[in-house]
Design a protein around this motif. Structure first.
Motif, PDB file in Angstrom:
ATOM      1  N   HIS A 244      35.726  29.208  40.062  1.00 22.28           N
ATOM      2  CA  HIS A 244      36.691  28.541  40.932  1.00 22.28           C
ATOM      3  C   HIS A 244      37.672  29.509  41.561  1.00 22.28           C
ATOM      4  O   HIS A 244      38.588  29.075  42.270  1.00 22.28           O
ATOM      5  N   ARG A 245      37.489  30.815  41.350  1.00 23.93           N
ATOM      6  CA  ARG A 245      38.288  31.825  42.060  1.00 23.93           C
ATOM      7  C   ARG A 245      37.599  32.284  43.337  1.00 23.93           C
ATOM      8  O   ARG A 245      38.135  33.100  44.071  1.00 23.93           O
ATOM      9  N   GLN A 246      36.386  31.790  43.575  1.00 23.40           N
ATOM     10  CA  GLN A 246      35.697  32.084  44.830  1.00 23.40           C
ATOM     11  C   GLN A 246      35.739  30.828  45.712  1.00 23.40           C
ATOM     12  O   GLN A 246      36.459  29.886  45.419  1.00 23.40           O
ATOM     13  N   LEU A 247      34.946  30.818  46.788  1.00 26.26           N
ATOM     14  CA  LEU A 247      35.031  29.730  47.760  1.00 26.26           C
ATOM     15  C   LEU A 247      34.660  28.402  47.120  1.00 26.26           C
ATOM     16  O   LEU A 247      33.690  28.307  46.376  1.00 26.26           O
ATOM     17  N   GLY A 248      35.452  27.384  47.440  1.00 26.46           N
ATOM     18  CA  GLY A 248      35.245  26.065  46.877  1.00 26.46           C
ATOM     19  C   GLY A 248      34.552  25.132  47.846  1.00 26.46           C
ATOM     20  O   GLY A 248      33.977  25.561  48.856  1.00 26.46           O
TER      21      GLY A 248
ATOM     22  N   ARG B 117      42.516  42.617  38.784  1.00 28.62           N
ATOM     23  CA  ARG B 117      43.932  42.403  38.476  1.00 28.62           C
ATOM     24  C   ARG B 117      44.443  41.090  39.025  1.00 28.62           C
ATOM     25  O   ARG B 117      45.165  40.354  38.348  1.00 28.62           O
ATOM     26  N   CYS B 118      44.069  40.791  40.271  1.00 34.42           N
ATOM     27  CA  CYS B 118      44.699  39.673  40.979  1.00 34.42           C
ATOM     28  C   CYS B 118      44.027  38.326  40.737  1.00 34.42           C
ATOM     29  O   CYS B 118      44.680  37.288  40.868  1.00 34.42           O
ATOM     30  N   PHE B 119      42.741  38.329  40.398  1.00 33.45           N
ATOM     31  CA  PHE B 119      42.018  37.059  40.288  1.00 33.45           C
ATOM     32  C   PHE B 119      41.479  36.776  38.887  1.00 33.45           C
ATOM     33  O   PHE B 119      41.165  35.628  38.574  1.00 33.45           O
ATOM     34  N   TYR B 120      41.374  37.815  38.059  1.00 34.50           N
ATOM     35  CA  TYR B 120      40.768  37.620  36.732  1.00 34.50           C
ATOM     36  C   TYR B 120      41.615  38.199  35.609  1.00 34.50           C
ATOM     37  O   TYR B 120      41.109  38.515  34.538  1.00 34.50           O
ATOM     38  N   GLY B 121      42.913  38.333  35.859  1.00 36.32           N
ATOM     39  CA  GLY B 121      43.833  38.779  34.824  1.00 36.32           C
ATOM     40  C   GLY B 121      43.483  40.126  34.232  1.00 36.32           C
ATOM     41  O   GLY B 121      43.806  40.402  33.070  1.00 36.32           O
ATOM     42  N   GLY B 122      42.825  40.989  35.017  1.00 40.49           N
ATOM     43  CA  GLY B 122      42.456  42.312  34.541  1.00 40.49           C
ATOM     44  C   GLY B 122      41.298  42.323  33.568  1.00 40.49           C
ATOM     45  O   GLY B 122      40.976  43.368  32.987  1.00 40.49           O
TER      46      GLY B 122
ATOM     47  N   LEU C 281      39.779  35.609  50.194  1.00 41.79           N
ATOM     48  CA  LEU C 281      40.051  37.039  50.033  1.00 41.79           C
ATOM     49  C   LEU C 281      39.228  37.615  48.884  1.00 41.79           C
ATOM     50  O   LEU C 281      38.665  38.714  48.996  1.00 41.79           O
ATOM     51  N   ASN C 282      39.155  36.894  47.784  1.00 41.66           N
ATOM     52  CA  ASN C 282      38.384  37.363  46.630  1.00 41.66           C
ATOM     53  C   ASN C 282      36.930  37.604  47.013  1.00 41.66           C
ATOM     54  O   ASN C 282      36.350  38.654  46.691  1.00 41.66           O
ATOM     55  N   VAL C 283      36.312  36.667  47.700  1.00 42.39           N
ATOM     56  CA  VAL C 283      34.916  36.831  48.105  1.00 42.39           C
ATOM     57  C   VAL C 283      34.778  38.011  49.063  1.00 42.39           C
ATOM     58  O   VAL C 283      33.841  38.815  48.966  1.00 42.39           O
ATOM     59  N   THR C 284      35.724  38.138  49.987  1.00 45.78           N
ATOM     60  CA  THR C 284      35.688  39.233  50.956  1.00 45.78           C
ATOM     61  C   THR C 284      35.697  40.591  50.255  1.00 45.78           C
ATOM     62  O   THR C 284      34.959  41.509  50.627  1.00 45.78           O
TER      63      THR C 284
END
Length: 599
Positions: A344-348, A393-398, A539-542
């Motif tokens: 769910h951190r990628q495109l929904g 860091r930004c999407f998966y807590g490192g 942004l994450n997918v990009t």
């Protein structure tokens, strides 16, 4: 903890039914509004193709159309109308594909209204047909609500937030024993834990797979294990491509397990040459062979015909973060236990209407992840260390780390060219700045910079077209870049790489990815564009498609945007962090003359 306004409960069913009705109305209204726009604007938005001419028709009803340029959003299987003007009823067709080199588009007459003559003497156009399959989802909701069997009660408990999720000891022992044998052996620690949870958790398990973490392979292994234990397993997803990927991986990993895909021919073309059997309907699925497990696959919206007739022990949702919550009951209505694999951190999911209810924008994965913590796959085999660092860091807590083999990979630079500073193997992710100002959805100076860089990747650096992708949020910029690239590559006899929106390359990877962010009007970006442009999922997918080289081309003025809404402001700050933290190479003087920086 559930997002605000998304607390589960028995009232979810009325909310989902209302959302489906509103979304159906939004689809119909949106289609009418779209057709009211000028053709040129619809072409620019990827919602129309104009200036087509009929080249010929094959015996199977496939029409070949001359198409100078194809910027459409359509995919194989989409329903369209072929006609000369909006005043004509047109011929219903199904999108088949586009030959970039020959500039030939292929569509096939639809079984539902595909009759009639097509004039080869006049320019034609393709318009989308309004498609709303809300009735299938409504039927599934009603089936779940009013059935009283144990399977329906278990499914209701999951979606209402009442499920008591636990590991079954006997199932856990079975899964752990499998990990000592092929094809299950050799998984790294987070995959081993996720595999055990996928097999042993009841009635629902979630596995979160960040980019390049091998979530589809893990899903295939879990499906194999469940089927070999004697369960009747259904693999489903919102797209044929996602279902087919799992079935293909399953057939490769476990040749002793039979995989059957149910669906139309256009949904099985990528299964040709594999061991997966393709059939048209559930009724055509052959009985399992003696002592051979069998797995069936079908898309979520293809399950409507079996709601009252078929039951599966386990329903496995792949790419579950793209399945809208309102459509998930189609899969839940045919099973008793469930496995959801996604991120769910990628495109929904795509939602066309504007809804007050926060359930409208949620995928079934995100909805359930708020109640049941997913097993996180922590290793990526795609990105090297430099590309992985920011998204981790930004999407998966490192917690996302590259595998040792991936971490050490470097871009294979051929030195001595004009972009060596950008392509330096020591800079896996870099911002190439072209400081224009006042541009919105198209910027010719930035497009020239991108086209020159990509031409260098393909000609001097000798990368194959399939190893490069160019991404932009805006179709106008995509068109500009494609035109410039075609001019640059044609003399060298090189094919065009993928040049498209990020939605089209989710789930894919490339050696090098070049991103044209395009916009440099802060006021425009702070307005209605903010939620779209600054989407953290987009942004994450990009940022996570590249293996060894990621280049973001942008103007510093983009990062001055200050959207008024808190969520948009927070998301815009992610872009500013990206600009501050990544190394930068300035190309402004090469592409913009003094006094010509503003639009």
């Amino acid at each position: 903890m559930s997002p605000a306004g998304v607390a589960p409960g028995a009232g979810i069913w009325e909310r989902l039914e209302l959302l489906l009705h509103r979304e159906a109305n939004a689809v119909a209204l949106g289609h009418r509004e779209l057709l009211a726009l000028p053709v040129e604007e619809r072409v620019e938005r990827g919602e129309c193709l104009a200036g087509l001419r009929l080249l010929g028709e094959e015996a199977d009803g496939t029409l070949r159309l001359e198409c100078p340029e194809n910027l459409s959003k359509w995919r194989r299987g989409d329903g369209l109308l072929l006609r000369a003007s909006a005043d004509e009823p047109g011929v219903k067709v199904v999108y088949e594909g586009f030959d970039v080199e020959a500039r030939v588009l292929r569509v096939r007459r639809s079984p539902w209204g595909g009759t009639g003559a097509v004039n080869r003497e006049i320019p034609l156009r393709l318009d989308p047909e309004p498609v709303s399959l809300h009735e299938v989802a409504l039927e599934a909701i009603r089936a779940l609500r009013f059935r009283r069997d144990a399977a329906a009660q278990a499914a209701r408990a999951v979606l209402e937030g009442r499920a008591d999720v636990a590991i079954a000891p006997r199932d856990e022992e079975y899964a752990e024993k499998l990990l000592t044998a092929r094809p299950y052996a050799g998984l790294e620690d987070s995959k081993r834990a996720a595999f055990v949870a996928a097999v042993a958790k009841r009635p629902v398990a979630l596995v979160q797979g960040p980019p390049g973490s091998g979530k589809t392979y893990l899903a295939a292994l879990a499906v194999s294990a469940l089927a070999r234990r004697g369960e009747r397993v259904l693999v489903t997803a919102f797209t044929h491509r996602a279902v087919n990927q799992v079935l293909r991986k399953l057939a490769e990993a476990d040749p002793g397990c039979d995989a059957v895909k149910v669906g139309p021919p256009h949904g099985t073309d990528d299964l040709e040459g594999t061991a997966v059997l393709a059939v048209r309907s559930m009724g055509a699925v052959p009985p399992p062979a003696p002592r051979r497990p069998q797995v069936v696959g079908a898309v979520v919206l293809g399950l409507g015909k079996i709601l009252g007739t078929a039951r599966f022990d386990r329903v496995v949702f792949d790419e579950a973060a793209q399945v809208p919550l309102a459509f998930a009951p189609c899969g839940f209505a045919v099973g008793a236990r469930f496995l959801l694999v996604g991120d769910h951190r990628q495109l929904g999911p795509i939602v066309q209407g504007e809804h007050d209810d926060p359930l409208a924008s949620l995928s079934v994965f995100e909805y359930l992840a708020a109640e049941h913590e997913p097993s996180l796959l922590r290793t990526t085999w795609r990105m090297n260390e430099g590309i992985n660092a920011f998204p981790s860091r930004c999407f998966y807590g490192g917690q996302l780390e590259p595998h040792a083999d991936a971490a050490a990979r470097r871009f294979p630079l051929v030195p001595g060219g004009p972009f060596d500073a950008i392509l330096d193997p020591g800079l896996p992710a870099v911002v190439a700045t072209v400081h224009h100002e006042g541009f919105r959805t198209r910027c010719e100076p930035e497009a020239r910079a991108v086209a020159d860089l990509v031409a260098d990747l393909l000609i001097r650096q000798r990368l194959a077209p399939g190893d490069v992708a160019v991404v932009s949020p805006f179709r106008a910029q995509i068109r500009e870049i494609r035109t410039l690239l075609q001019r640059a590559l044609r003399p060298a006899g090189k094919e065009l790489p993928v040049v498209d929106t990020v939605e089209r390359i989710q789930g894919q990877e490339r050696e090098a990815v070049v991103v044209s962010l395009t916009a440099s009007d802060p006021e425009h970006l702070a307005g209605e564009q903010a939620a779209f442009f600054f989407s953290p999922n987009r942004l994450n997918v990009t940022l996570t498609r590249a293996r060894t080289k990621l280049v973001l081309v942008a103007s510093r003025h983009l990062f001055r945007a200050l959207p008024p809404a808190f969520d948009d402001l927070r998301n815009a700050d992610l872009f500013r962090r990206l600009y501050r933290e990544l190394p930068r190479v300035d190309l402004t003087s090469r592409y913009i003359e003094d006094g010509d920086r503003r639009r």
